[in-house]
Scaffold this motif. Structure first.
Motif, PDB file in Angstrom:
ATOM      1  N   ARG A 287      22.935 -35.334  55.515  1.00 39.92           N
ATOM      2  CA  ARG A 287      22.801 -33.935  55.561  1.00 39.92           C
ATOM      3  C   ARG A 287      23.525 -33.260  56.663  1.00 39.92           C
ATOM      4  O   ARG A 287      23.700 -34.011  57.802  1.00 39.92           O
TER       5      ARG A 287
ATOM      6  N   SER B 285      23.859 -31.338  59.992  1.00 44.05           N
ATOM      7  CA  SER B 285      23.101 -31.089  61.151  1.00 44.05           C
ATOM      8  C   SER B 285      23.789 -30.641  62.272  1.00 44.05           C
ATOM      9  O   SER B 285      24.974 -30.439  62.325  1.00 44.05           O
TER      10      SER B 285
ATOM     11  N   GLU C 167      22.308 -35.714  59.499  1.00 44.47           N
ATOM     12  CA  GLU C 167      21.089 -36.282  59.766  1.00 44.47           C
ATOM     13  C   GLU C 167      21.094 -37.401  58.487  1.00 44.47           C
ATOM     14  O   GLU C 167      21.529 -36.822  57.398  1.00 44.47           O
TER      15      GLU C 167
ATOM     16  N   ASP D 247      19.235 -39.662  55.500  1.00 39.03           N
ATOM     17  CA  ASP D 247      17.909 -39.680  54.900  1.00 39.03           C
ATOM     18  C   ASP D 247      17.998 -41.004  54.161  1.00 39.03           C
ATOM     19  O   ASP D 247      19.156 -41.454  53.770  1.00 39.03           O
TER      20      ASP D 247
ATOM     21  N   CYS E  30       6.713 -39.670  52.028  1.00 38.51           N
ATOM     22  CA  CYS E  30       7.933 -38.833  52.059  1.00 38.51           C
ATOM     23  C   CYS E  30       7.478 -37.347  51.892  1.00 38.51           C
ATOM     24  O   CYS E  30       8.410 -36.647  51.720  1.00 38.51           O
TER      25      CYS E  30
ATOM     26  N   TRP F 107      12.866 -38.225  50.067  1.00 39.03           N
ATOM     27  CA  TRP F 107      13.649 -38.748  51.144  1.00 39.03           C
ATOM     28  C   TRP F 107      12.904 -38.811  52.496  1.00 39.03           C
ATOM     29  O   TRP F 107      12.098 -38.205  52.856  1.00 39.03           O
TER      30      TRP F 107
ATOM     31  N   GLU G 243      13.856 -39.265  56.666  1.00 41.11           N
ATOM     32  CA  GLU G 243      14.781 -39.313  57.503  1.00 41.11           C
ATOM     33  C   GLU G 243      14.851 -40.463  58.401  1.00 41.11           C
ATOM     34  O   GLU G 243      13.632 -40.641  59.024  1.00 41.11           O
TER      35      GLU G 243
ATOM     36  N   GLY H  81      19.747 -39.537  63.285  1.00 48.28           N
ATOM     37  CA  GLY H  81      21.075 -38.727  63.563  1.00 48.28           C
ATOM     38  C   GLY H  81      22.183 -39.284  64.071  1.00 48.28           C
ATOM     39  O   GLY H  81      22.138 -40.433  64.368  1.00 48.28           O
TER      40      GLY H  81
END
Ligand code: DAH
Length: 350
Positions: free
Chosen positions: A254, A256, A266, A268, A284, A289, A291, A294
């Motif tokens: 994702r 970020s 990020e 997941d 979740c 999902w 996380e 990072g």
């Protein structure tokens, strides 16, 4: 019995013979005590005899005193001796009864075991070691410069709000993340290529709750070299997640923002409890999902701060929280358990 001129001396002799005779037959320490009171006590036989001394003609009295002292000494010595003999006997019998039985099972030794965080750290380092990553140890007490400024987070920049910080003084902090180790590793290795992970403790001035602790571990990763791309980052992280969580796991990157990476992501993983289905899943929160970390491509300025020319070199970095990963892996709902030393928790991770 010999004839005595002095009647009290005769009595003393009688007491002596009788007392010694009785003593010889005694086999019990409490009987012995009764004997001592009977003969040597304040109202005992010897004292009784001595009471008659006033009735004797004066010239006979010293002899009585003399004999009485002798008898007393003899009886006391005999008493001590008898006590010793009985104690020895008792010791000998207990020892005989308590003989070491080597066929009895031994006492169980309670074995310690590794803390769950140590276990996951070892698992993580093992996986990255297989991909050629070394462990690089960095310091826990950091300067503001390394913890923030060299990572593109200048003083008063709003990005500092992401890390509630313990300041030792204006320039020294407890590291809020393992990322400052990136700069230290680069400065130590440049211009060679780098593949390191940096595991260690981090500190944040947090309100402690089931999801936040003031101290926790992180594992930072850093690779720097020529032609390193985001595809390398994806490949490394995917391999990592599959090995830690299982072969069929799916990952999601994702967009970020972190000040020290560009672009930043990020990452997941599909929820292993509900297999990404989401419906009704507490782990979740029904999203399907989880996380786990990072990451991103090392920002050109950060490369420069580490001594690498961003026109030649590139790199990726990532950071994860092993406690959080352990919580996900085992469905643990309270991070405080990691530091509360409760054996009922710890013993489940043998
Ligand atoms: N240092 C970040 C934190 O503690 C985590 C992190 C994000 C580390 C992205 C990285 C990265 O190396 O690339 O919140």
């Amino acid at each position: 019995m010999p004839a005595y001129d002095n009647p009290l001396v005769a009595e003393l002799e009688t007491v002596r013979t009788q007392a010694l005779g009785e003593l010889d037959t005694m086999s019990d320490l409490t009987d012995l005590d009764a004997w001592r009171i009977q003969y040597l006590g304040r109202r005992g036989a010897l004292t009784q005899v001595m009471r008659g001394i006033g009735q004797l003609p004066p010239q006979q009295r010293p002899e009585v005193g003399q004999v009485s002292n002798d008898v007393k000494a003899i009886l006391e010595a005999a008493f001590d001796n008898r006590v010793d003999v009985l104690k020895q006997k008792r010791l000998a019998t207990t020892l005989a009864q308590e003989q070491l039985d080597v066929t009895l099972p031994g006492f169980p030794v309670s074995l310690g075991r590794l803390h769950p965080t140590t276990q996951i750290l070892r698992e993580i380092t093992g996986i990255f070691a297989d991909m050629g990553f070394q462990v690089y140890d960095s310091r826990e007490v950091e300067s503001d410069l390394y913890n923030f400024e060299l990572l593109n987070i200048p003083p008063y920049h709003p990005a500092r709000d992401m890390w509630d910080t313990f300041y030792i003084n204006e320039r020294v902090v407890l590291r809020t993340h393992t990322s400052p180790g990136q700069i230290r590793a680069m400065q130590a290795f440049h211009p060679d290529p780098i593949r390191v992970i940096l595991p260690g403790m981090c500190y944040r001035y947090e309100q402690v709750t089931s999801r936040h602790e003031m101290m926790f571990t992180q594992v930072e990763g850093l690779a720097v070299g020529e032609n390193i791309t985001m595809a390398d980052l994806k490949g490394v992280l995917e391999n990592f997640a599959r090995r830690l969580f299982g072969d069929n796991r799916r990952m999601r990157f994702r967009c970020s923002h972190f000040p020290f990476t560009e672009p930043s992501v990020e990452v997941d993983m599909d929820c292993f409890l509900c297999n990404g289905e989401g419906t009704g899943c507490s782990i979740c929160k029904e999203s399907g999902w989880l996380e786990i970390l990072g990451a991103g491509m090392v920002h050109p300025q950060v490369l420069r701060n580490g001594g690498y020319d961003p026109a030649v070199y590139s790199g990726f970095a990532f950071g994860m929280g092993p406690e959080r990963i352990t919580m996900l892996k085992y469905g643990i709902d309270d991070i405080r358990l990691f530091f509360s030393n409760d054996l009922r928790f710890l013993e489940q991770f043998s």
